[in-house]
Design a protein around this motif. Sequence first.
Motif, short mmCIF file in Angstrom:
data_model
loop_
_atom_site.label_atom_id
_atom_site.label_comp_id
_atom_site.label_asym_id
_atom_site.label_seq_id
_atom_site.Cartn_x
_atom_site.Cartn_y
_atom_site.Cartn_z
N GLN A 79 0.83 -1.22 0.00
CA GLN A 79 0.00 0.00 0.00
C GLN A 79 0.86 1.27 0.00
OE1 GLN A 79 -2.96 -0.31 3.16
NE2 GLN A 79 -3.82 -2.19 2.29
N ARG A 80 0.26 2.36 -0.47
CA ARG A 80 0.87 3.69 -0.59
C ARG A 80 1.98 3.72 -1.62
NH1 ARG A 80 -1.42 6.90 3.61
NH2 ARG A 80 -0.62 8.67 2.44
N HIS A 81 1.88 2.85 -2.64
CA HIS A 81 2.81 2.90 -3.76
C HIS A 81 2.08 3.07 -5.09
CE1 HIS A 81 5.44 0.79 -0.75
NE2 HIS A 81 6.23 1.76 -1.17
N GLY A 82 0.84 3.50 -5.03
CA GLY A 82 0.12 3.81 -6.26
C GLY A 82 -0.66 2.66 -6.87
N VAL A 83 -0.63 1.48 -6.24
CA VAL A 83 -1.34 0.33 -6.83
C VAL A 83 -2.85 0.56 -6.83
CG1 VAL A 83 -1.74 -2.17 -6.69
CG2 VAL A 83 0.50 -1.23 -6.09
N GLY A 84 -3.39 1.07 -5.72
CA GLY A 84 -4.84 1.33 -5.65
C GLY A 84 -5.28 2.33 -6.70
N THR A 85 -4.49 3.38 -6.87
CA THR A 85 -4.82 4.38 -7.89
C THR A 85 -4.80 3.75 -9.28
OG1 THR A 85 -3.85 6.11 -6.52
CG2 THR A 85 -4.07 6.59 -8.87
N ALA A 86 -3.81 2.91 -9.55
CA ALA A 86 -3.70 2.27 -10.87
C ALA A 86 -4.88 1.32 -11.11
CB ALA A 86 -2.37 1.53 -10.97
C1 LIG Z 1 -7.72 1.75 -0.15
C2 LIG Z 1 -6.51 1.05 -0.79
C3 LIG Z 1 -6.99 0.17 -1.91
C4 LIG Z 1 -5.56 2.12 -1.33
O1 LIG Z 1 -4.53 1.47 -2.06
P1 LIG Z 1 -3.05 2.09 -2.16
O2 LIG Z 1 -2.31 1.32 -3.19
O3 LIG Z 1 -2.45 2.17 -0.81
O4 LIG Z 1 -3.38 3.57 -2.67
P2 LIG Z 1 -2.40 4.59 -3.40
O5 LIG Z 1 -0.98 4.29 -3.05
O6 LIG Z 1 -2.73 4.63 -4.84
O7 LIG Z 1 -2.84 5.96 -2.67
C5 LIG Z 1 -3.12 7.16 -3.40
C6 LIG Z 1 -3.38 8.28 -2.43
O8 LIG Z 1 -4.56 8.02 -1.64
C7 LIG Z 1 -4.37 8.55 -0.31
N1 LIG Z 1 -4.38 7.44 0.65
C8 LIG Z 1 -4.29 6.11 0.38
N2 LIG Z 1 -4.37 5.39 1.52
C9 LIG Z 1 -4.52 6.29 2.53
C10 LIG Z 1 -4.64 6.18 3.93
N3 LIG Z 1 -4.66 4.97 4.56
N4 LIG Z 1 -4.75 7.30 4.68
C11 LIG Z 1 -4.73 8.52 4.09
N5 LIG Z 1 -4.61 8.70 2.73
C12 LIG Z 1 -4.51 7.60 1.97
C13 LIG Z 1 -3.02 9.27 -0.32
O9 LIG Z 1 -3.27 10.61 -0.72
C14 LIG Z 1 -2.29 8.51 -1.40
O10 LIG Z 1 -1.24 9.25 -2.00
P3 LIG Z 1 0.20 9.31 -1.24
O11 LIG Z 1 0.57 7.91 -0.83
O12 LIG Z 1 1.10 9.88 -2.30
O13 LIG Z 1 -0.01 10.21 -0.06
C15 LIG Z 1 -5.75 0.20 0.27
O14 LIG Z 1 -5.43 1.03 1.37
C16 LIG Z 1 -6.52 -1.00 0.76
O15 LIG Z 1 -6.45 -2.09 0.18
N6 LIG Z 1 -7.25 -0.84 1.88
C17 LIG Z 1 -7.97 -1.94 2.51
C18 LIG Z 1 -9.20 -2.38 1.71
C19 LIG Z 1 -10.20 -1.24 1.51
O16 LIG Z 1 -10.55 -0.52 2.43
N7 LIG Z 1 -10.67 -1.14 0.25
C20 LIG Z 1 -11.65 -0.14 -0.15
C21 LIG Z 1 -13.03 -0.68 0.01
S1 LIG Z 1 -14.28 0.49 -0.52
#
Ligand SMILES: CC(C)(COP(=O)(O)OP(=O)(O)OC[C@H]1O[C@@H](n2cnc3c(N)ncnc32)[C@H](O)[C@@H]1OP(=O)(O)O)[C@@H](O)C(=O)NCCC(=O)NCCS
Length: 137
Positions: A79-86
């Motif tokens: 997490q926090r490496h852009g995978v969710g955004t992608a």
């Molecule tokens: C939600 C989730 C998919 C995000 O995936 P990710 O790969 O970490 O997201 P990204 O790296 O693309 O994050 C993009 C931006 O979103 C924001 N962000 C992501 N996670 C965050 C967090 N926990 N707290 C605050 N901001 C957050 C940040 O602005 C981040 O940019 P930055 O890292 O440069 O600050 C992941 O945290 C996850 O799997 N969570 C558990 C499952 C879940 O809740 N899914 C959603 C169900 S609706």
Amino acid sequence: MNIASLSEYDVDDVVALWREVDLTRPWNDPVADYRRAMEGPTSTVLGATDDGRLVGSIMVGHDGHRGWVYYLAVRAVEQRHGVGTALMSAAEAWLRERGAVKVQLMLRSENTATRHFYDALGYEFNDVSVLSRRLDH
Ligand SMILES: CC(C)(COP(=O)(O)OP(=O)(O)OC[C@H]1O[C@@H](n2cnc3c(N)ncnc32)[C@H](O)[C@@H]1OP(=O)(O)O)[C@@H](O)C(=O)NCCC(=O)NCCS
């Protein structure tokens, strides 16, 4: 990292990922949810892989009116490496290709951390209530 539609054989890896990030609930059968999404032409599950290893996934579907995403999950250590955004971007592209003009999702109210993620992607909060009724029993 590569993002593509998964196959029926990925069910165990995907469900393990959903469990790891606490997306499963006792009243939903995650294996059935996965299979249903993979069976029809209007939905799929996209997987993000790195060196063949599943690092994230998202369920996406078009109901004929709007696009929906469900079960967005990224491995805790990735997490926090852009995978969710992608993954969101790939799901949006999948929907756009099928004519969807809007995408929406349901976010559990207790999932406050994820609100920041969707805010960062430009998703807006809609003040609506979701009503539901089970049809399977
Ligand atoms: C939600 C989730 C998919 C995000 O995936 P990710 O790969 O970490 O997201 P990204 O790296 O693309 O994050 C993009 C931006 O979103 C924001 N962000 C992501 N996670 C965050 C967090 N926990 N707290 C605050 N901001 C957050 C940040 O602005 C981040 O940019 P930055 O890292 O440069 O600050 C992941 O945290 C996850 O799997 N969570 C558990 C499952 C879940 O809740 N899914 C959603 C169900 S609706």
